[in-house]
Design a protein around this motif. Structure first.
Motif, mmCIF file in Angstrom:
data_model
loop_
_atom_site.group_PDB
_atom_site.id
_atom_site.type_symbol
_atom_site.label_atom_id
_atom_site.label_comp_id
_atom_site.label_asym_id
_atom_site.label_seq_id
_atom_site.Cartn_x
_atom_site.Cartn_y
_atom_site.Cartn_z
ATOM 1 N N THR A 17 -6.997 14.899 -25.031
ATOM 2 C CA THR A 17 -8.371 14.412 -24.938
ATOM 3 C C THR A 17 -8.668 13.441 -26.083
ATOM 4 O O THR A 17 -9.257 12.376 -25.878
ATOM 5 C CB THR A 17 -9.368 15.585 -24.966
ATOM 6 O OG1 THR A 17 -9.088 16.443 -23.852
ATOM 7 C CG2 THR A 17 -10.801 15.113 -24.908
ATOM 8 N N ARG A 41 -8.980 4.549 -25.582
ATOM 9 C CA ARG A 41 -9.514 3.953 -24.354
ATOM 10 C C ARG A 41 -10.034 2.549 -24.595
ATOM 11 O O ARG A 41 -10.399 2.128 -25.618
ATOM 12 C CB ARG A 41 -10.586 4.822 -23.731
ATOM 13 C CG ARG A 41 -11.851 4.901 -24.555
ATOM 14 C CD ARG A 41 -12.948 5.615 -23.788
ATOM 15 N NE ARG A 41 -14.034 5.888 -24.675
ATOM 16 C CZ ARG A 41 -15.041 5.053 -24.886
ATOM 17 N NH1 ARG A 41 -15.089 3.912 -24.254
ATOM 18 N NH2 ARG A 41 -16.015 5.349 -25.722
ATOM 19 N N LYS A 93 -6.549 11.645 -27.844
ATOM 20 C CA LYS A 93 -5.805 10.399 -27.652
ATOM 21 C C LYS A 93 -6.475 9.513 -26.598
ATOM 22 O O LYS A 93 -6.655 8.314 -26.811
ATOM 23 C CB LYS A 93 -4.359 10.720 -27.261
ATOM 24 C CG LYS A 93 -3.468 9.509 -27.217
ATOM 25 C CD LYS A 93 -2.026 9.926 -27.008
ATOM 26 C CE LYS A 93 -1.124 8.713 -27.082
ATOM 27 N NZ LYS A 93 0.282 9.072 -27.019
ATOM 28 N N ASN A 94 -6.893 10.120 -25.489
ATOM 29 C CA ASN A 94 -7.556 9.353 -24.435
ATOM 30 C C ASN A 94 -8.889 8.784 -24.915
ATOM 31 O O ASN A 94 -9.211 7.638 -24.632
ATOM 32 C CB ASN A 94 -7.768 10.214 -23.192
ATOM 33 C CG ASN A 94 -6.474 10.500 -22.467
ATOM 34 O OD1 ASN A 94 -5.495 9.775 -22.615
ATOM 35 N ND2 ASN A 94 -6.447 11.575 -21.707
ATOM 36 N N ASP A 95 -9.683 9.579 -25.619
ATOM 37 C CA ASP A 95 -10.985 9.125 -26.120
ATOM 38 C C ASP A 95 -10.824 7.985 -27.132
ATOM 39 O O ASP A 95 -11.571 7.016 -27.098
ATOM 40 C CB ASP A 95 -11.750 10.266 -26.790
ATOM 41 C CG ASP A 95 -12.250 11.319 -25.797
ATOM 42 O OD1 ASP A 95 -12.167 11.081 -24.581
ATOM 43 O OD2 ASP A 95 -12.724 12.374 -26.278
#
Length: 148
Positions: A141, A148, A143-145
């Motif tokens: 989460t 992005r 890393k994605n946040d």
């Protein structure tokens, strides 16, 4: 000449007197400590730090960064608005450019939402992206946040 009993009584009397003086006037016998050690980050923040390192091994993670290292202004009055503020984490890329600023809100932030929003607004006005978390998200989460 003093006999042994008188000598022992004299020594005990001296020790008792010294102890009484120490209790009545401690500032004369003990150096008052002015500075005390303090943890750099809380236990909760240290868990988040470890998670950030896990999620972003190719990035630099800084903890407890002063706002004055991130933003500035020529007017002293405006600098005073952020002078003593500190952000929880700053994520830097391999060229040491700020990728994102992360704030970790523990229960002590309850009721401070307005102040937190003002802090975020200062950083965002300077061009930074701010992410706030109330719990420690998974590495995926994060890393994605962040990326992005």
């Amino acid at each position: 000449m003093l006999d042994l009993n008188q000598l022992i009584f004299f020594i005990i009397g001296c020790l008792a007197s010294f102890t009484l003086l120490c209790m009545l006037f401690p500032k004369f016998f003990y150096r008052k400590q002015k500075f005390y050690p303090r943890r750099v980050i809380t236990h909760f923040e240290s868990k988040m730090y470890a998670r950030l390192l896990q999620a972003l091994p190719q990035h630099h993670v800084l903890a407890q960064v002063a706002f004055s290292a991130l933003i500035t202004n020529h007017q002293y009055k405006i600098r005073n608005l952020f002078n003593r503020k500190v952000t929880d984490f700053v994520i830097l890329d391999h060229d040491f450019n700020v990728v994102v600023i992360i704030e970790l809100d523990d229960p002590s932030h309850l009721g401070k939402e307005k102040a937190d929003a003002e802090r975020d607004a200062m950083l965002e006005e300077a061009g930074y992206r701010v992410l706030r978390y109330t719990n420690i998200p998974s590495a995926i989460t994060l890393k994605n946040d962040i990326l992005r």
